[in-house]
Design a protein around this motif. Structure first.
Motif, short mmCIF file in Angstrom:
data_model
loop_
_atom_site.label_atom_id
_atom_site.label_comp_id
_atom_site.label_asym_id
_atom_site.label_seq_id
_atom_site.Cartn_x
_atom_site.Cartn_y
_atom_site.Cartn_z
N ALA A 135 36.41 40.87 39.50
CA ALA A 135 37.50 40.07 39.31
C ALA A 135 37.74 38.92 40.54
N GLY A 136 37.09 39.15 41.57
CA GLY A 136 37.16 38.19 42.57
C GLY A 136 36.13 37.22 42.46
N GLN A 137 34.94 37.34 41.79
CA GLN A 137 33.81 36.19 41.33
C GLN A 137 34.51 35.77 40.16
N ALA A 138 34.98 36.17 39.40
CA ALA A 138 35.67 35.42 38.11
C ALA A 138 36.71 34.62 38.53
N LEU A 139 37.69 34.76 39.73
CA LEU A 139 38.54 33.84 40.08
C LEU A 139 37.91 32.69 40.99
N ARG A 140 37.06 32.97 41.51
CA ARG A 140 36.20 31.97 42.16
C ARG A 140 35.55 31.08 40.99
N ASP A 141 34.79 31.54 40.10
CA ASP A 141 34.17 30.74 39.05
C ASP A 141 35.27 29.75 38.18
N PHE A 142 36.26 30.41 37.95
CA PHE A 142 37.50 29.78 37.63
C PHE A 142 37.97 28.49 38.49
N MET A 143 38.19 28.65 39.65
CA MET A 143 38.42 27.71 40.61
C MET A 143 37.51 26.66 40.60
N THR A 144 36.17 26.90 40.33
CA THR A 144 35.16 26.16 40.48
C THR A 144 35.01 25.53 39.04
N ALA A 145 35.21 26.02 38.01
CA ALA A 145 35.07 24.93 36.81
C ALA A 145 36.39 24.24 36.76
N ILE A 146 37.59 24.32 37.40
CA ILE A 146 38.64 23.27 37.37
C ILE A 146 38.23 22.31 38.13
N LEU A 147 37.33 22.41 39.42
CA LEU A 147 37.11 21.31 40.56
C LEU A 147 35.98 20.64 39.69
N GLU A 148 35.14 21.10 39.14
CA GLU A 148 33.95 20.48 38.26
C GLU A 148 34.48 19.52 37.41
#
Length: 203
Positions: free
Chosen positions: A87-100
């Protein structure tokens, strides 16, 4: 004001012009933001200005349609990430997708920082995006991957702040936001830090 073609089946030439319009609008908004003119979009699409208004009654409707495509993509990404075991990596990946998306799309960045929330479709889309952020943050919090006092609202505000922090050097260091994402996510992780001050969105 309603779309004059709403509810009517589109002819093949109308389907083609609508596709060209959306592609041109998406690239123009991404490059120049929401202030780009309809005339510029029409010229880029190779269609008459009047054709734009046969598909979208107002420029605001066209902006909303393009922005909502990006929002829908991010919501879909978030939904898939909810199935991730980490879940931690999933949240980081989600934040990364928005920032991209923010880094590559000026109009979306304007929406993300609150400049263009007047359209009901955009408001509804951002609410869906916030709901996904809440769900991913809740999972990460339950797994102990992030500190127990962080919320989905914090996450969405942090994402916006991360991009704005790196934005002044965007032209020379377009990936600088990744540095500040790492810094912010380190601060979000569970540890012995003092409790965050309370956040009351109504005050």
């Amino acid at each position: 004001m309603t779309n004059p073609t709403a509810g009517r089946p589109l002819r093949s030439d109308a389907v083609r012009s609508r596709k060209l319009l959306r592609e041109a609008a998406a690239s123009a908004f991404a490059e120049q933001g929401t202030n780009v003119s309809i005339a510029q979009i029409a010229e880029r699409a190779g269609i008459a200005k009047g054709t734009v208004f046969r598909h979208y009654a107002t420029k605001e409707d066209l902006v909303a349609a393009i922005i909502c495509e990006n929002i829908d993509t991010l919501v879909d990404i978030g939904e898939r990430l909810r199935l991730s075991a980490d879940a931690g990596q999933a949240l980081r990946d989600f934040m990364t997708a928005i920032l991209e998306v923010q880094a590559s799309d000026r109009a979306f960045c304007e929406v993300a920082t609150g400049i263009a929330h007047d359209q009901p479709a955009i408001r509804a889309g951002t609410e869906r995006l916030q709901a996904i952020a809440d769900a991913l943050t809740d999972r990460a919090r339950l797994q102990g991957a992030v500190r127990p006092d962080i919320t989905g609202q914090d996450v969405m505000l942090l994402v916006s702040g991360i991009y704005q922090t790196a934005a002044p050097l965007r032209s020379t260091h377009p990936q600088l936001w990744r540095r500040y994402l790492s810094l912010a996510f380190d601060g979000m992780q569970a540890g012995d830090a003092a409790d965050l001050p309370p956040f009351d969105p109504d005050h």
